[in-house]
Design a protein around this motif. Structure first.
Motif, short mmCIF file in Angstrom:
data_model
loop_
_atom_site.label_atom_id
_atom_site.label_comp_id
_atom_site.label_asym_id
_atom_site.label_seq_id
_atom_site.Cartn_x
_atom_site.Cartn_y
_atom_site.Cartn_z
N LEU A 245 0.28 -7.68 7.82
CA LEU A 245 -0.26 -8.98 7.64
C LEU A 245 -1.49 -9.67 8.48
CD1 LEU A 245 0.31 -12.13 6.52
CD2 LEU A 245 1.91 -12.37 8.42
N ARG A 256 4.86 -15.27 7.83
CA ARG A 256 5.78 -14.06 8.46
C ARG A 256 7.09 -14.08 8.13
NH1 ARG A 256 4.76 -10.12 13.35
NH2 ARG A 256 6.77 -8.93 13.16
N LEU A 259 7.94 -13.94 4.47
CA LEU A 259 7.78 -12.18 4.18
C LEU A 259 8.90 -11.45 4.52
CD1 LEU A 259 4.06 -11.60 4.53
CD2 LEU A 259 5.22 -11.99 2.43
N GLU A 260 9.32 -11.60 5.66
CA GLU A 260 10.51 -11.01 6.47
C GLU A 260 11.92 -11.48 5.52
OE1 GLU A 260 8.97 -9.99 10.80
OE2 GLU A 260 10.14 -11.69 10.59
N HIS A 264 10.56 -7.78 3.50
CA HIS A 264 9.15 -6.96 3.83
C HIS A 264 9.51 -6.59 5.31
CE1 HIS A 264 7.55 -7.37 0.20
NE2 HIS A 264 8.11 -8.74 0.02
N ILE A 266 6.82 -6.05 8.40
CA ILE A 266 5.69 -6.53 8.85
C ILE A 266 5.11 -6.02 10.21
CG2 ILE A 266 4.38 -8.93 9.17
CD1 ILE A 266 5.43 -8.74 6.51
N GLN A 268 1.57 -7.11 12.11
CA GLN A 268 0.86 -8.33 12.27
C GLN A 268 -0.63 -8.35 12.92
OE1 GLN A 268 2.56 -11.79 12.61
NE2 GLN A 268 1.13 -13.21 11.89
#
Length: 349
Positions: A245, A256, A259-260, A264, A266, A268
């Motif tokens: 990311l 974030r 997405l988590e 997903h 991550i 970053q």
């Protein structure tokens, strides 16, 4: 000692802000009011990250159904100066990332003009010269533009860092004292959790209302994340599990978290808000991405970061990798969208 110096700097900054307000309140400095076009100001008390761009896009889509609309922005960090109507020869470099993003949304709509100018009154005059039949102008990030008296003043504040809990710079993120909120006609509490309880909403409203002498409309909005769009010629029908990311926005945490929450994993890379990516940044992004051991991986970024990526030739090395951006829009809680729209439409008729 460090805290003492921050207190001193805050006191000095607060005195400068108070002097500026005094000069406008006493009419020592002039305030302009335009009967036509109708002017709607969108802004915040804090520095960045409240969701002004998604709201501006929402309002343009709404208003362009009825009237010819212009958006006037400062064009923060653009590599140009003065008044400019954004066109096909521009990029995020010449227009600023947010104005250029707006341009990409409405490039084919003849009822929409996107312009930038550091001086907002001059910008309004220039817009009217350019297109005299403009009926409404949206001023992006203009809550502190005391030289203008808008027909409607919309204040945005985030759910997680509302202005009534924040402090003046540099101890907090406020550009001016909390009492400045009293200039707003509408307050939007943005980036709220979608499962926010009515009880919590009422508690926040109760914290906002004392800044006003009469009841003010207060709305709660949340972020709607759309399907990711892949950059370049490659095609993919889904977002991979492992993601790098890359963000250069004020508040990347909600993306974030989204997405988590969707499973997903991550890694970053965080850059400053409105960051202009350099070739060295691109090499770093590629290096970190190549270091991710999983084979099902991709780079993901925001729309505003995407328009800054494509402003440079060095997007080409990145374009060889799977890279996505995620469009967003705002949603209104408790079916209040129609009430909000009625207020907006009433302002422009």
């Amino acid at each position: 000692m460090f805290s003492l110096w921050l207190q001193i700097v805050r006191w000095g900054y607060g005195r400068m802000v108070a002097l500026r307000h005094f000069l406008y309140n006493k009419k020592i400095k002039k305030t302009f009011f335009y009967k036509k076009p109708k002017v709607i100001s969108i802004g915040n008390l804090s520095v960045g990250g409240t969701g002004k761009t998604p709201l501006t896009i929402y309002l343009v889509k709404l208003l362009a159904k009825y009237q010819i609309v212009a958006v006037l922005s400062r064009g923060y960090k653009r590599k140009s100066v003065g008044f400019k109507v954004i066109n096909g020869l521009d990029s995020a470099l010449t227009a600023g990332d947010e104005p250029y993003l707006l341009y990409t949304y409405f490039v084919e709509n003849p009822n929409v003009v996107i312009a930038v100018c550091e001086n907002r009154t001059k910008g309004i005059d220039k817009i009217m010269e350019y297109k005299p039949d403009i009926e409404v102008i949206l001023l992006d990030d203009a809550f502190q533009q005391l030289c203008l008296m808008p027909h409607l003043n919309i204040l945005l504040t985030t759910f997680h860092q509302p202005f009534f809990r924040d402090h003046l710079l540099p101890l907090g993120g406020l550009r001016e004292p909390r009492k400045g909120a009293s200039r707003a006609d509408i307050v939007l509490v943005t980036k709220s959790p979608q499962n926010l309880s009515p009880l919590k909403m009422e508690a926040i409203k109760a914290s906002i209302q004392p800044y006003y002498t009469k009841a003010i409309p207060i709305f709660f909005t949340y972020i709607i994340y759309h399907n990711p769009i892949m950059i370049g010629d490659q095609k993919a029908d889904r977002l991979p599990i492992v993601l790098l990311l890359v963000t250069g926005i004020a508040t990347p945490l909600p993306l974030r978290n989204y997405l988590e929450t969707n499973g997903h994993k991550i890694t970053q890379l965080i850059f400053p808000d409105h960051h202009w990516f350099t070739y060295a940044d691109i090499l770093k992004i590629i290096s970190v991405f190549n270091g991710l051991s999983h084979t099902d991986k991709a780079i993901v970024t925001t729309e505003k970061d995407y328009v800054r990526f494509i402003a440079h030739d060095w997007i080409k090395p990145l374009a060889q990798l799977p890279i996505f951006y995620i469009p967003i829009e705002i949603g209104f809680m408790q079916e209040t969208e129609q009430i909000f729209e009625k207020i907006i439409i009433k302002t422009i008729v």
